[in-house]
Design an enzyme around this catalytic site. Structure first.
Site, short mmCIF file in Angstrom:
data_model
loop_
_atom_site.label_atom_id
_atom_site.label_comp_id
_atom_site.label_asym_id
_atom_site.label_seq_id
_atom_site.Cartn_x
_atom_site.Cartn_y
_atom_site.Cartn_z
N ARG A 273 -66.75 -6.26 74.34
CA ARG A 273 -67.30 -7.33 75.18
C ARG A 273 -68.73 -7.61 74.76
NH1 ARG A 273 -69.65 -5.86 79.38
NH2 ARG A 273 -68.05 -4.44 80.18
N LYS B 296 -61.84 -27.93 69.87
CA LYS B 296 -61.65 -29.27 69.34
C LYS B 296 -61.85 -29.28 67.82
CE LYS B 296 -60.79 -30.16 73.60
NZ LYS B 296 -61.70 -29.64 74.53
N TYR C 166 -67.47 -35.37 80.34
CA TYR C 166 -66.14 -34.77 80.38
C TYR C 166 -65.87 -34.31 81.82
CZ TYR C 166 -62.65 -31.12 80.07
OH TYR C 166 -61.55 -30.34 80.32
N ASP D 276 -73.89 -31.42 74.71
CA ASP D 276 -72.50 -31.10 74.37
C ASP D 276 -72.18 -31.86 73.09
OD1 ASP D 276 -69.73 -31.04 74.12
OD2 ASP D 276 -69.39 -30.95 76.28
#
Ligand SMILES: Cc1ncc(COP(=O)(O)O)c(C=O)c1O
Length: 412
Positions: free
Chosen positions: A57, A208, A110, A183
């Site tokens: 982690r 994406k 978005y 973004d």
């Protein structure tokens, strides 16, 4: 650092994307970073970590390779890779906001970003103002000095392809000590470098274009050199460094990218430049075709000179990207087009090698219907893939013809 690690910062984009953080494996010489599918690491005596690895982690070598490559691609000081784009956004906002703070968000962001800010952070005491980011004066008017701690920019926006002037908005954010977040999912670091234009941190849905093959969900934050927390905030490690705070929260909240996901994303990043060149060329052909169709009411694409953000986009992007939207004049026609394509697959998401079509009002942006961010119901969004352009145009022609026939049939 292994003996093969070099400084790639002065190299071109593709060289950085292919080599930064990706030196040959020191043990085997493997030229691609292995998938370290492991949760924990043997210590040479208590605290005797090999290369700083303790627990996956906190850090994992495959994820480190991706983070170094992403930082190099965006020209940032460091990056953190997450399990999704929204996980990256959530971690960033928790690191930089406190109850009572205010955020400026795009009025066509978005939908998931807006939902996170309004419906997850809202109940924790974060207020927001949705504003048209294509107008820097409107951004200035929305900023509340002393309360606004984040200005959130998406450019081009999803799905309306709006353009924000990053450098102009950076000046406004800096003037009140707020953070400028960009973004960069639609543009990618190949076409747009927000940190060089004054952003403090870049957000990606690596799901994406960076992943690029519709086979992995992921997200990333890339922090600019010397970026600081919003004015007045000291991070959990006692510093005002944004990167320190992001790294602390990345581990403390734990929404990290798994090793295989990191490996797939890194594989995608290596070919980003060549894929984007083809996405851009195909999108230009699609825009040209749609612009000539009498049954298309409006084509939204920043590469069109008629687009209100064209000049700004031409200044801050090296090309206009692979996303195209168009309006059909009625929801039923938009739905009919979405149902009729064969090469364009009807699906959410974007940025993969295959072309996708979707109806934002009912699909990706369903969560913002009834809010200031509601999108038109006659809008069709295309993620133009890298297939042969002729096949894409023939598919669109067929689908538009079928949709027109249906519309005429229902009138007669
Ligand atoms: C522009 C943009 N930002 C962020 C996200 C969220 O990313 P993810 O779906 O990887 O959580 C998306 C997802 O569609 C997006 O399009």
């Amino acid at each position: 650092m292994t003996p093969d690690d070099l400084d790639w910062s002065a190299s071109g984009f593709s060289t950085r994307a292919i080599h930064a953080g990706q030196a040959a494996d020191p043990t085997t010489g493997a030229v691609v970073p292995p998938i370290f599918q492991v949760s924990t690491y043997k210590q040479d005596g208590v605290g005797g970590l090999r290369g700083g690895y303790e627990y996956s982690r906190s850090a994992n070598p495959t994820r480190t390779a991706l983070e170094e490559a992403l930082a190099a691609a965006e020209g940032g000081a460091g990056a953190a890779a997450f399990a999704s784009g929204l996980a990256a956004e959530d971690t960033l906002l928790r690191a930089v906001l406190r109850p009572g703070d205010h955020v400026v968000v795009p009025d066509d962001a978005y939908g998931g970003t807006y939902r996170l800010i309004a419906r997850v952070f809202g109940p924790w005491g974060i207020e927001h103002t949705a504003v048209d980011l294509s107008d820097p004066d409107a951004v200035l008017a929305a900023i509340q000095p002393g309360r606004t701690k984040v200005v959130w920019v998406e450019t081009p926006t999803n799905p309306l392809l709006g353009i924000a002037d990053i450098a102009a908005i950076a000046v406004h954010a800096q003037s009140v000590g707020a953070l400028l977040v960009v973004d960069n999912t639609f543009a990618t670091p190949y076409l747009q470098q927000p940190l060089a234009l004054g952003a403090d941190v870049v957000v990606h849905s690596t799901t994406k274009y960076i992943g690029g093959h519709s086979d992995v969900v992921g997200g990333a934050l890339v922090v600019g050199d010397g970026a600081q927390l919003p004015v007045g905030l000291v991070g959990p490690t006692g510093t005002t460094s944004l990167l320190d705070a992001v790294r602390f929260h990345h581990n403390a909240s734990g929404a990290v990218a798994g090793p295989f996901d990191a490996w797939l994303t890194l594989r995608g990043l290596r070919t980003l430049a060549v894929r984007m060149d083809r996405h851009v060329a195909n999108a230009a052909a699609v825009v040209d075709f749609l612009s000539g169709r009498p049954d298309v009411a409006e084509v939204l694409y920043p590469g069109l000179e008629s687009h209100p953000g064209h000049e700004v986009a031409a200044r801050q992007m090296s090309a206009f990207g692979g996303m195209v939207a168009f309006r059909t004049g009625s929801e039923s026609t938009a739905l009919a087009v979405c149902a009729a394509t064969r090469v364009f697959t009807l699906a959410e998401s974007l940025g993969g090698v295959e072309s996708l079509v979707e109806h934002p009002y009912r699909m990706t942006h369903g969560s913002v219907v009834g809010t200031a961010l509601e999108v038109p119901d006659d809008l069709v969004r295309l993620s133009v893939g890298i297939e042969d352009a002729d096949d894409l145009l023939a598919d669109l022609a067929r689908a538009l013809d079928l949709a027109s026939d249906l519309a005429q049939g229902s009138q007669s």
